[in-house]
Design a protein around this motif. Structure first.
Motif, short mmCIF file in Angstrom:
data_model
loop_
_atom_site.label_atom_id
_atom_site.label_comp_id
_atom_site.label_asym_id
_atom_site.label_seq_id
_atom_site.Cartn_x
_atom_site.Cartn_y
_atom_site.Cartn_z
N ARG A 34 10.46 -5.84 8.04
CA ARG A 34 9.70 -4.65 8.28
C ARG A 34 10.26 -3.41 8.82
O ARG A 34 11.60 -3.52 9.42
CB ARG A 34 9.24 -5.42 9.38
N GLU A 59 8.12 -14.07 8.34
CA GLU A 59 6.81 -13.11 8.31
C GLU A 59 6.59 -12.83 6.93
O GLU A 59 5.31 -13.15 6.52
CB GLU A 59 6.88 -12.08 9.15
N ASN A 60 7.70 -12.81 6.91
CA ASN A 60 7.01 -12.57 4.75
C ASN A 60 7.73 -13.05 3.84
O ASN A 60 7.43 -12.66 2.48
CB ASN A 60 7.18 -10.93 4.79
N LYS A 63 6.81 -15.75 1.22
CA LYS A 63 5.89 -15.68 0.34
C LYS A 63 5.52 -15.48 -1.00
O LYS A 63 6.98 -14.90 -1.39
CB LYS A 63 4.30 -14.31 0.45
N TYR A 65 5.32 -13.09 -3.24
CA TYR A 65 5.23 -11.27 -3.24
C TYR A 65 6.79 -10.96 -2.77
O TYR A 65 7.66 -10.34 -3.14
CB TYR A 65 4.33 -10.89 -2.87
N HIS A 96 6.30 -20.69 5.54
CA HIS A 96 4.97 -19.83 5.39
C HIS A 96 5.43 -18.94 4.14
O HIS A 96 6.23 -17.57 4.06
CB HIS A 96 4.64 -18.73 6.31
N TRP A 100 -0.38 -17.97 -1.68
CA TRP A 100 -1.39 -17.35 -0.35
C TRP A 100 -2.35 -17.24 -1.79
O TRP A 100 -2.10 -16.72 -2.55
CB TRP A 100 -0.99 -16.35 -0.53
N TYR A 105 -2.45 -10.30 -2.53
CA TYR A 105 -1.50 -10.97 -2.13
C TYR A 105 -0.38 -12.23 -4.02
O TYR A 105 0.50 -12.30 -3.33
CB TYR A 105 -1.32 -11.82 -1.15
N GLU A 150 -4.95 -19.33 3.97
CA GLU A 150 -5.77 -18.42 3.41
C GLU A 150 -6.57 -18.57 1.68
O GLU A 150 -6.97 -17.70 1.20
CB GLU A 150 -5.91 -16.80 3.47
N GLN A 230 -4.14 -20.07 13.42
CA GLN A 230 -3.64 -18.30 12.86
C GLN A 230 -3.35 -17.71 14.38
O GLN A 230 -2.48 -17.30 15.39
CB GLN A 230 -3.90 -17.33 11.83
N GLU A 261 0.35 -18.28 14.84
CA GLU A 261 0.29 -16.58 14.69
C GLU A 261 -0.30 -16.20 15.42
O GLU A 261 -0.97 -15.23 15.21
CB GLU A 261 0.31 -16.16 12.92
N TRP A 303 2.82 -14.39 16.34
CA TRP A 303 3.34 -13.65 15.32
C TRP A 303 4.14 -12.53 16.08
O TRP A 303 3.63 -11.34 15.72
CB TRP A 303 2.13 -12.45 14.48
N TRP A 311 2.73 -6.81 13.26
CA TRP A 311 1.91 -5.85 11.75
C TRP A 311 0.99 -5.50 12.83
O TRP A 311 0.20 -3.99 12.36
CB TRP A 311 1.60 -7.36 12.02
N PHE A 315 -1.33 -2.62 11.02
CA PHE A 315 -2.50 -2.53 10.76
C PHE A 315 -4.02 -3.86 11.52
O PHE A 315 -5.34 -3.47 11.98
CB PHE A 315 -2.13 -4.38 9.97
O1 G3I Z 1 8.53 -3.80 1.81
C1 G3I Z 1 7.64 -3.37 2.28
C2 G3I Z 1 8.89 -1.80 2.32
O2 G3I Z 1 10.05 -2.03 1.47
C3 G3I Z 1 8.13 -0.53 2.27
O3 G3I Z 1 8.47 0.42 2.94
C4 G3I Z 1 6.24 -1.15 3.24
C5 G3I Z 1 5.91 0.29 3.72
O4 G3I Z 1 4.56 0.20 3.89
O5 G3I Z 1 5.88 -1.77 2.89
C6 G3I Z 1 6.71 -2.96 2.69
O6 G3I Z 1 6.30 -4.14 2.60
C7 G3I Z 1 4.87 -4.66 3.60
C8 G3I Z 1 5.94 -6.00 5.01
O7 G3I Z 1 4.22 -6.32 5.23
C9 G3I Z 1 6.92 -5.63 5.54
O8 G3I Z 1 6.49 -4.88 6.14
C10 G3I Z 1 3.75 -4.42 2.95
O9 G3I Z 1 3.29 -3.42 2.62
C11 G3I Z 1 2.61 -5.36 4.23
O10 G3I Z 1 2.09 -5.29 3.15
C12 G3I Z 1 3.01 -6.53 4.68
O11 G3I Z 1 2.39 -7.53 5.55
C13 G3I Z 1 2.13 -8.17 6.21
C14 G3I Z 1 1.11 -8.80 5.50
O12 G3I Z 1 1.07 -10.12 6.29
C15 G3I Z 1 0.87 -9.16 3.98
O13 G3I Z 1 1.51 -9.96 3.47
C16 G3I Z 1 2.42 -7.99 7.77
O14 G3I Z 1 4.17 -7.87 8.11
C17 G3I Z 1 2.17 -9.29 7.76
O15 G3I Z 1 2.55 -9.92 9.73
C18 G3I Z 1 1.31 -10.20 7.95
O16 G3I Z 1 1.13 -11.82 8.11
C19 G3I Z 1 0.31 -12.26 7.96
C20 G3I Z 1 0.58 -13.68 7.67
O17 G3I Z 1 1.26 -13.28 6.15
C21 G3I Z 1 -0.99 -14.41 6.86
N1 G3I Z 1 -1.69 -14.48 8.60
C22 G3I Z 1 -2.27 -13.07 8.94
C23 G3I Z 1 -1.27 -12.24 8.87
C24 G3I Z 1 -1.49 -10.58 9.69
O18 G3I Z 1 -1.83 -10.33 8.72
#
Ligand code: G3I
Length: 358
Positions: A34, A59-60, A63, A65, A96, A100, A105, A150, A230, A261, A303, A311, A315
């Motif tokens: 992040r 956090e990611n 997954k 992806y 985690h 998903w 995702y 989810e 969560q 979370e 979280w 996040w 978001f």
């Molecule tokens: O890695 C890319 C980066 O290269 C790019 O510059 C940037 C631009 O937006 O995006 C980056 O990826 C993002 C990633 O987080 C890392 O920051 C994705 O777009 C973004 O979709 C991703 O969001 C994560 C989200 O899950 C989707 O996977 C959040 O960090 C993470 O906190 C959130 O966590 C989820 C749990 O896994 C499941 N429960 C809900 C929770 C909150 O949504």
């Protein structure tokens, strides 16, 4: 990595020490992707993890992806970075998540994959390999995995449908299969279904469908040990009685609970920092008091420990554009009232008596 800690935790027992009093761990998500930088590389963040936590979760980075580069390929670089930090710091690690269940995702290469004439066996083989590869890699380190994350559309209560689930003959079949694969790969690992049904009034449909899913999984004999709650509190009106009724049903079916979370969205609270921080803390305390009144509720994970890396900055933005303050620590690494609220909830927690991990 030690030695450069900027001590941020208040004097007195850490959140982990307080959690341990009732047989639990306290922990947080940490990340390796992040912006503005990776929290796992932030010396202040990692110092705080060492001070306050007993368990971490990526956090990611674990997954599909986050670590799969294609149908047959993996890149464990970022996941391993987090696992290595946890090991070096002597902290436990949660996994985690293996699958998903939301189509958004699933990477394009799996959405576009042709599962052939016998789709269920091809998809089953993919799940077996995915689950076994991850669980084997962190065997002995990760003792609790979110196997499926989810699987319900919150607004309608219907199942999420991915091409993987379609190939398996349906979402319930896919979930059942994934848990059995996980049990085979890690007979002693805690297997968790993780979702964000909450105590908010607007979450009633979601709660109902999660209960139905958990019932169906029991009927099938699916090896699920716990429901991951969560706990992304969103500040809208809540119904504590309904929430307890939901939790009663879940534990009544023999599932344990985990707070996986935890954080608090502050968009409905005033801009004034003192008022806002109090609102966040009050909501967090009320929620955790309920969760920790259950002897079946185990670990509590935030979280994100520090607002900077939350996040919610992306978001859960506030209309006034101010930074969201939903974590126990602020961007200045000072403990906020939410940290004290978590501490108080842990101090008053009912001792954990989940089934002993085999
Ligand atoms: O890695 C890319 C980066 O290269 C790019 O510059 C940037 C631009 O937006 O995006 C980056 O990826 C993002 C990633 O987080 C890392 O920051 C994705 O777009 C973004 O979709 C991703 O969001 C994560 C989200 O899950 C989707 O996977 C959040 O960090 C993470 O906190 C959130 O966590 C989820 C749990 O896994 C499941 N429960 C809900 C929770 C909150 O949504």
């Amino acid at each position: 990595m030690g030695g450069h800690a900027v001590a941020a935790a208040p004097a007195g027992p850490s959140l982990q020490a307080l959690a341990q009093r009732s047989g639990r761990n306290f922990g947080t998500a940490i990340n390796a992707v992040r912006a503005p930088q990776e929290s796992v590389l932030d010396a202040q963040y990692t110092a705080l993890c060492r001070q306050e936590c007993g368990v971490l979760v990526a956090e990611n980075e674990m997954k599909i992806y986050g670590l799969r580069t294609g149908y047959d390929t993996f890149d464990f670089t970022r996941a391993d970075k987090i696992a290595a930090f946890a090991k070096e710091a002597g902290l436990a690690l949660r996994g985690h998540n293996l699958i998903w269940a939301r189509p958004q995702y699933m990477p394009k290469w799996i959405k576009d994959h042709d599962f052939g004439a016998q789709p269920a066996s091809a998809a089953g083989a993919w799940i077996d390999n995915h689950v076994k590869t991850l669980m084997d890699r962190y065997q002995g380190q990760i003792t609790s995995w979110d196997v499926v994350n989810e699987a319900i559309v919150p607004e309608t209560g219907a199942y999420e449908v991915t091409t993987l689930a379609q190939a398996m003959g349906g979402t319930l079949e896919m979930i059942d299969y994934a848990f059995r694969a996980a049990r085979a790969a890690g007979p002693k690992v805690e297997l968790v279904y993780n979702d964000y049904m909450g105590w908010e009034n607007g979450s009633a449909t979601h709660r109902k469908s999660v209960l139905k899913l958990l019932e169906d999984l029991r009927k099938k004999g699916t090896p699920v040990d716990a429901l991951g709650v969560q706990s992304h509190l969103d500040g809208s009106p809540v119904d504590e009685r309904e929430w307890r009724r939901f939790l009663d049903e879940v534990v009544g079916m023999g599932y344990r609970l985990i707070v996986t979370e935890f954080d608090v969205r502050d968009g409905n609270l005033p801009a004034d920092l003192a008022l806002r921080d109090k609102g966040v803390a009050d909501a967090g305390k009320a929620f955790l008091d309920i969760m920790l009144s259950y002897k079946q509720c185990g670990d509590v994970l935030a979280w994100g420990l520090v607002d900077t890396y939350s996040w919610l900055q992306g978001f859960g933005r506030r209309k006034d554009g101010q930074q969201v303050r939903g974590c126990p620590y602020g961007a200045d690494y000072q403990a906020k009232p939410l940290r004290e609220a978590v501490a108080q909830a842990l101090i008053h927690a009912t001792p954990y008596q989940g089934a002993a991990k085999a």
